[in-house]
Design a protein around this motif. Sequence first.
Motif, PDB file in Angstrom:
ATOM      1  N   SER A 292      32.662  33.426  30.452  1.00  0.00           N
ATOM      2  CA  SER A 292      32.200  34.667  31.539  1.00  0.00           C
ATOM      3  C   SER A 292      33.236  35.278  32.253  1.00  0.00           C
ATOM      4  CB  SER A 292      30.877  34.258  32.049  1.00  0.00           C
ATOM      5  OG  SER A 292      29.925  33.900  31.306  1.00  0.00           O
ATOM      6  N   LEU A 293      33.998  34.444  32.825  1.00  0.00           N
ATOM      7  CA  LEU A 293      34.713  34.995  33.791  1.00  0.00           C
ATOM      8  C   LEU A 293      36.088  35.541  32.743  1.00  0.00           C
ATOM      9  CD1 LEU A 293      35.445  31.759  36.098  1.00  0.00           C
ATOM     10  CD2 LEU A 293      34.111  33.923  36.436  1.00  0.00           C
ATOM     11  N   ASP A 294      36.210  34.833  31.804  1.00  0.00           N
ATOM     12  CA  ASP A 294      37.475  35.787  30.772  1.00  0.00           C
ATOM     13  C   ASP A 294      36.815  37.114  30.374  1.00  0.00           C
ATOM     14  OD1 ASP A 294      39.251  36.098  28.864  1.00  0.00           O
ATOM     15  OD2 ASP A 294      39.033  34.150  28.015  1.00  0.00           O
ATOM     16  N   ARG A 295      35.680  37.204  30.028  1.00  0.00           N
ATOM     17  CA  ARG A 295      35.012  38.791  29.813  1.00  0.00           C
ATOM     18  C   ARG A 295      35.176  39.576  30.868  1.00  0.00           C
ATOM     19  NH1 ARG A 295      30.756  35.745  27.790  1.00  0.00           N
ATOM     20  NH2 ARG A 295      29.218  36.351  29.244  1.00  0.00           N
ATOM     21  N   TRP A 296      34.910  38.890  32.049  1.00  0.00           N
ATOM     22  CA  TRP A 296      34.816  39.978  33.451  1.00  0.00           C
ATOM     23  C   TRP A 296      36.065  40.502  33.752  1.00  0.00           C
ATOM     24  CZ3 TRP A 296      30.905  36.353  36.146  1.00  0.00           C
ATOM     25  CH2 TRP A 296      29.882  36.098  35.299  1.00  0.00           C
ATOM     26  N   ILE A 297      37.365  39.578  33.328  1.00  0.00           N
ATOM     27  CA  ILE A 297      38.661  40.088  33.851  1.00  0.00           C
ATOM     28  C   ILE A 297      39.413  41.231  32.955  1.00  0.00           C
ATOM     29  CG2 ILE A 297      39.033  38.169  35.019  1.00  0.00           C
ATOM     30  CD1 ILE A 297      41.205  37.435  32.540  1.00  0.00           C
ATOM     31  N   SER A 298      38.592  41.470  31.939  1.00  0.00           N
ATOM     32  CA  SER A 298      39.163  42.473  30.828  1.00  0.00           C
ATOM     33  C   SER A 298      39.752  43.902  31.351  1.00  0.00           C
ATOM     34  CB  SER A 298      38.326  42.589  29.777  1.00  0.00           C
ATOM     35  OG  SER A 298      37.030  43.466  30.226  1.00  0.00           O
ATOM     36  N   PRO A 299      39.132  44.505  32.476  1.00  0.00           N
ATOM     37  CA  PRO A 299      39.642  45.448  33.224  1.00  0.00           C
ATOM     38  C   PRO A 299      41.170  45.453  33.821  1.00  0.00           C
ATOM     39  CG  PRO A 299      37.373  45.368  33.779  1.00  0.00           C
ATOM     40  CD  PRO A 299      37.796  43.947  33.282  1.00  0.00           C
ATOM     41  N   PHE A 300      41.297  44.448  33.993  1.00  0.00           N
ATOM     42  CA  PHE A 300      43.022  44.206  34.581  1.00  0.00           C
ATOM     43  C   PHE A 300      43.862  44.304  33.437  1.00  0.00           C
ATOM     44  CE2 PHE A 300      40.066  42.226  37.569  1.00  0.00           C
ATOM     45  CZ  PHE A 300      40.567  42.440  38.980  1.00  0.00           C
ATOM     46  N   SER A 301      43.452  44.274  32.275  1.00  0.00           N
ATOM     47  CA  SER A 301      44.543  44.564  31.244  1.00  0.00           C
ATOM     48  C   SER A 301      45.210  46.107  31.575  1.00  0.00           C
ATOM     49  CB  SER A 301      43.968  44.488  29.852  1.00  0.00           C
ATOM     50  OG  SER A 301      43.551  43.053  29.648  1.00  0.00           O
ATOM     51  N   ASN A 302      44.818  46.810  32.212  1.00  0.00           N
ATOM     52  CA  ASN A 302      45.288  48.368  32.442  1.00  0.00           C
ATOM     53  C   ASN A 302      45.542  48.817  33.814  1.00  0.00           C
ATOM     54  OD1 ASN A 302      44.770  48.844  29.692  1.00  0.00           O
ATOM     55  ND2 ASN A 302      42.549  48.951  30.152  1.00  0.00           N
ATOM     56  N   VAL A 303      45.935  47.636  34.734  1.00  0.00           N
ATOM     57  CA  VAL A 303      46.130  47.976  36.209  1.00  0.00           C
ATOM     58  C   VAL A 303      47.790  47.761  36.451  1.00  0.00           C
ATOM     59  CG1 VAL A 303      43.857  47.048  36.790  1.00  0.00           C
ATOM     60  CG2 VAL A 303      45.836  45.445  36.611  1.00  0.00           C
ATOM     61  N   MET A 304      48.078  48.387  37.485  1.00  0.00           N
ATOM     62  CA  MET A 304      49.318  48.228  38.039  1.00  0.00           C
ATOM     63  C   MET A 304      50.304  48.851  37.320  1.00  0.00           C
ATOM     64  SD  MET A 304      49.500  44.943  40.311  1.00  0.00           S
ATOM     65  CE  MET A 304      48.715  43.766  39.044  1.00  0.00           C
ATOM     66  N   SER A 305      51.607  48.991  37.589  1.00  0.00           N
ATOM     67  CA  SER A 305      52.767  49.672  36.892  1.00  0.00           C
ATOM     68  C   SER A 305      53.184  48.497  35.843  1.00  0.00           C
ATOM     69  CB  SER A 305      53.634  50.076  37.564  1.00  0.00           C
ATOM     70  OG  SER A 305      54.778  50.246  37.098  1.00  0.00           O
TER      71      SER A 305
END
Length: 941
Positions: A292-305
């Motif tokens: 579940s934690l693995d699914r919930w972090i998916s938005p971080f694939s498109n963050v920061m420079s």
Amino acid sequence: AGFAAVSPAAAASYAAGDANYSPLASERKSVIAVPGPLAPFSTTRTYRNIVLSNGLKVVLVKDSMVQRSSVALSIDGAGQFAEPDEIPGLAHLMEHVVLSSSRGTKNRVLQRRARRIWNPNPEISRMKETEREGDVAGNDAADGGEEEDFEDWLTKNEGDSNGFTAPGFVCFHFNGPHEILPEGLERFSRLFTLDEVETTIRKPFVIPREIERVASELDRTSDASRAFYFLKGNVDPGHPFARFSAGSKATLQTVPAEEGIDVASRLLRFFRDHYLSSRATLVVVGRDDLSSLDRWISPFSNVMSQRASLASMSSSRPNFPDPMIGKNLAPNGMVQSIILRSKDDVQVDESIQTLCIEWPLSFVYDMPDSGPQRTPITATAVAFVLTQILSRRGPGSLRVFLERFGWVPKAGSKGTPRITFPVDVSGFQVLRMELGLTLEGFGNRSAVVSAVFESVRKAIERPLQLDLVKQYLAAGLLHGYMLAPRPPDSIALAVDSLRFGVGGARGVGNSDGNWYLMPSPEDEAGAENMRRVVTDTLRTMSDDEVPLVSFRASPKAIFGFSGGIVDQTISAPPLFSPWKVEPVTGARYLVESRANGASGYFKSLSWFAAKFDGEDLLTPPYLNPLIPTKFRAPRPVIERRVAWGGSRYFYPEDAAAYEESARAPGGGPRASLKLTDAGTWRELQTERPLEGSNWKLRHVPPARRGGFAGLPLPVRPPEPTVECAFVVQLLSSLPSTFTSGQLALTNLWLLSFDDEILDLAELGAVAGIAYETSVNPAGLRVSFRGVSQTLPSYVRRFCRRLVQHHVRLLDGSAKISESAYRRAVSDANRSPKIDRLQRQQVIDTVSRASEKDVAKQGLFFLRCVNGGLLISQGDVLPNESLRLLSEIKYVFRDFGSADGFAVEPDLGSILYRPFWKPRDASPCLLPGISLISDSCGRIPR
């Protein structure tokens, strides 16, 4: 009578859980109560390490015991040292701007996206979203696109967020109830998207508002803040540490406006250049499963420079200029500065002044991905070892020398040298030693400084022993890892990942549960490397021309006690020359030459002490007999439950055979129970008398869910540990017949004994050992806790000194201190069991009592003892406890046989909660523990 022998084959059947095997018909099944050595909290935590497509490293932690979910994101290279010279404080302002950004997206849209992420069934999720689509679209149009701030949403949901900017990195974190974690991660991730940051920066009100907030955080009055900015003001201006990185309206608004600098565009450039996903680590700690934690972090694939051109910066070696600390104060001489404390700092005791000595260092840390993983030698690990050397107490120590002349306070920890790091980045550190001084010590401040440097030189007078370094590493492992009351939180893991890496053999979240902060005492190469680095650091510290020396002092000390044997009296008012003003905090300080005769004065004191007392006042460090250089694995216990609801327990008779099997190949930290043909397992008898005496052993079996069922102990990891506890109950019905005056004298006897064994108590405290003495209706109880390898030795030493204490009081070799009298009076005033008249009688008795009176009462108490009990629990075998009981009986051989005083107390009436001594036995109060213990504030935040 004794222990029923069990064959290795039978014990193996027990360990394997063979329900068909049963030497007794009533036995059902076997349970391994203590399965063998495990890493602390490894049964409650599971780690997973991931690298996302944008290079962001992720550590997921499933913690079944955590009360709230927490998230932390650390970004290396985005700290104060990365900001441009012309805009000091820009990195701090960037942190504020990121946390202040609004959603930029409608609240219902975010909720819909979060549901898609955390719903484990995509088909059901898609159906539900289709049903809601029409309603959501209409509602979104009706609400006018209202935005919701992340911190407002978090507060509304009982959460909390914050961030901090360090010299080398920045860290953001939030926590909240478990149920908000999925949506919280979605919202948190959007704070770090380039679009969101750009939108926030271009809002006209955001930057002025956040500059105001940045400026309001400046502390101008506290002792710590004044010391910090005094240090920065005495660093070469070309060094990045010299910049005013906290930021103010002047540096972030007024000056940039005058010079035509666009702060908004600089912030955006800073984010693009330094908020790199490849140099960041995200840590998520929650009670949900890792999938579940693995699914919930998916938005971080498109963050920061995701600029690839700057990613190589992580492997570059730092190149800092010479900090030239203090050279502007005295280019050609040794000086010391006196900083006037603020009258608004309410936490300062005007009778205690602070000596501060600061050395520049240049440790370069290997990057986690630069080669084979090994435990790096960090500045904080070196500082922990230095603290054990320079802050120790005992013969030949700096603290005992200074206490002898009344230059440091004896009570509390103010007189103990404390080592910290105001700045610690790869390539540049400042090691700070602080020491509390009495008014007399401030009057002889130059001699105190000479004593500090001499103690450093004594430490390297001969080569540092490798076994000594191993002991210090073992003490760090014990307090920072093995007996830690809680595991590292998300912030600690996120910060540690920047220095130690993620996963592997020694990184954060490694699968073997290895402690990464310091080398293991069993790591020969690591211990040797530590010895080399510590020796080189001590050589740097021994040069008294290198550091910046200052005193933070109250007006009372400066204008009433500044003159001593060699130091001159200060008479100039602070508003006039030669006093100067530190520009950031406004602190006034005076620069004086270090007294020329200070070294000679110190050496003359040392010579007289050696001549008349027959001992050197300062000596090199020595081995502590109570700290093992290698910890053995916890010994296993087999619990066999029986039909009537009870349990039978089996221990290995031959502990050495078990330890050999545990060290064999495959017998690592997670090895299962090892049974060998060389060993015999015997059934535990919880009660066993010592033949021909009134002494008896009672052994408390381990609690089924970890911990102990007997004496209440501090919070520990749930896994088996090497800790054990003993309770020695000297049996006598005498206390129940005592008058209040006799009880007061008995209490004073015990309090004076506390002072008498302070050296033993402090040696034990470093080894994780504590004790407690108390009078109860059954006699005198003495409790001990500590590592099972050395605690029996401590108990023997303690008891031998207890039976001799009245002798030393009678012959004058021991005295009752004023503090013991004060503590006895304080105990009488707090006692709820006596009325006002009795309380006054007790106070009068204590005030008039002499050493002879107290010694006679102690001797009378010992003579009225009729046997005793030894209650043992934890990682100790019954045969070891029986041997200790025999030794204790021998120590009390001249006592313990009184007639008419036999008492057989109930076990529950003896195992009440202890108040451990010494007070410094609390880990966070021990020298250096705050450098390596998460629960003691290891990571400043």
